[in-house]
Design a protein around this motif. Sequence first.
Motif, short mmCIF file in Angstrom:
data_model
loop_
_atom_site.label_atom_id
_atom_site.label_comp_id
_atom_site.label_asym_id
_atom_site.label_seq_id
_atom_site.Cartn_x
_atom_site.Cartn_y
_atom_site.Cartn_z
N ALA A 214 7.97 6.76 5.37
CA ALA A 214 7.34 6.08 6.50
C ALA A 214 5.90 5.69 6.16
CB ALA A 214 7.39 6.96 7.74
N LEU A 215 5.22 6.56 5.42
CA LEU A 215 3.83 6.25 5.02
C LEU A 215 3.82 5.09 4.03
CD1 LEU A 215 2.48 9.89 4.56
CD2 LEU A 215 1.83 8.28 6.35
N GLN A 216 4.79 5.10 3.11
CA GLN A 216 4.84 4.04 2.10
C GLN A 216 5.22 2.69 2.70
OE1 GLN A 216 7.14 6.44 -0.54
NE2 GLN A 216 5.37 6.91 -1.85
N ARG A 217 6.06 2.72 3.76
CA ARG A 217 6.47 1.49 4.44
C ARG A 217 5.35 0.88 5.28
NH1 ARG A 217 11.20 4.13 6.08
NH2 ARG A 217 10.25 4.61 8.09
N ALA A 218 4.41 1.72 5.69
CA ALA A 218 3.37 1.26 6.61
C ALA A 218 2.56 0.13 5.99
CB ALA A 218 2.46 2.42 6.99
N SER A 219 2.14 -0.80 6.85
CA SER A 219 1.40 -1.97 6.35
C SER A 219 -0.04 -1.60 6.01
CB SER A 219 1.42 -3.05 7.43
OG SER A 219 0.90 -2.51 8.64
N ALA A 220 -0.54 -0.53 6.61
CA ALA A 220 -1.96 -0.20 6.46
C ALA A 220 -2.25 0.58 5.19
CB ALA A 220 -2.41 0.62 7.67
N PRO A 221 -3.47 0.45 4.66
CA PRO A 221 -3.85 1.30 3.54
C PRO A 221 -3.91 2.77 3.95
CG PRO A 221 -5.66 -0.21 4.12
CD PRO A 221 -4.53 -0.48 5.06
N ILE A 262 -1.46 7.35 -1.66
CA ILE A 262 -2.73 6.80 -1.17
C ILE A 262 -3.14 5.52 -1.90
CG2 ILE A 262 -3.63 8.98 -0.30
CD1 ILE A 262 -5.28 9.28 -2.86
N ASP A 263 -3.94 4.73 -1.17
CA ASP A 263 -4.53 3.52 -1.75
C ASP A 263 -6.01 3.75 -2.04
OD1 ASP A 263 -2.17 1.70 -1.30
OD2 ASP A 263 -2.51 2.42 0.73
N GLY A 264 -6.59 4.74 -1.39
CA GLY A 264 -8.01 5.01 -1.60
C GLY A 264 -8.32 6.47 -1.38
CA CA Z 1 1.29 1.39 1.78
#
Ligand code: CA
Length: 310
Positions: A214-221, A262-264
């Motif tokens: 669900a976290l990976q599907r999310a559009s947000a960073p 994570i992205d950041g």
């Molecule tokens: Ca993502």
Amino acid sequence: GPVVVLSGGVGGAKLALGLYRILPEQSLSVVVNTGDDFNHYGLRICPDLDTALYTLADLSDKEQGWGRANESWQCLQTLAELGGDNWFRLGDRDLALHLLRTQHLSEGATLTQCIHRLAANMGIGAQILPMSDQVVATELATDQGRLPFQEYFVRRQCQPVVESMHYTGAEVAQPSDEVLSALAQPDLRAIVIAPSNPYLSVAPILSIVGMKAALQRASAPVIAVSPVIGGAAVKGPTAKIMQELNLQPSALTVANFYKDLIDGFVLDTTDESLLSQLPVAGLSTNTLMTSLPDRERLAEEVLGFADQLR
Ligand code: CA
Ligand code: FO1
């Protein structure tokens, strides 16, 4: 857009409060660890959820971070006089919340419904969401045997040497529909992993079925904030446990622990020399949240960083 924060107890609630105060009403969802939950005196105790409730309602005991301000301890003292256990400190006012929750649950309410009602009655304009309505229990294998979380954390004051962590029930527990909806919001601005203990507070959330997806599907960073500053934990046993697990107690270890999600990553200026070694984009800033303005500033910076990563 709205923001989701994944939070454990005290450290997580501080950043959640900063986010809550800078965002418009009803745009924050706090997904809370329930691996610390247990039964005591027949009551259902949900420490991290209650820390989130009390912190956002401005009812919390600011020194200890958990429990309520202006608390009294008549019941606990009387329990001890009658030969009962008093290692887990339940205050008189806190007990009222426990009575109500235990009753709601016994009437068939889900934990999500229960917390929703409590939050509404406390005037909280954010969604406080248990990670799951199914029971997950964090247990630690230690040199003194396998211990339930509160037995390790409160009763034995984190003294036992930790060998491994287990999130019993996580293999069948799923995020609630409310958690999945919060993460699936199309205009979601950021998902923030609060500076809570990665192994004891965040890992239980990540370990339930479908949460990582669900976290990976999310559009947000997805941005994580380090709970480790200069090789030490801001609060609690994070650094001690890392050493016992033969992990270097450093912000870098935490970043690597989260790297697939994570992205950041946000670390303290004390650790800015680690920025170049991070597996993802990094930001260094003052992450120690002593005052309310600190919490708001860190929240602003984390969201600004997320906006850059879109
Ligand atoms: Ca993502
Ligand atoms: N933490 C303690 O260290 N000692 C306590 O006696 C204690 C009681 C307590 C009662 C209600 C509650 O909601 C939280 C309480 N906590 C206590 C905090 C709790 O152990 C949390 O699980 C930890 O802070 C980790 O998040």
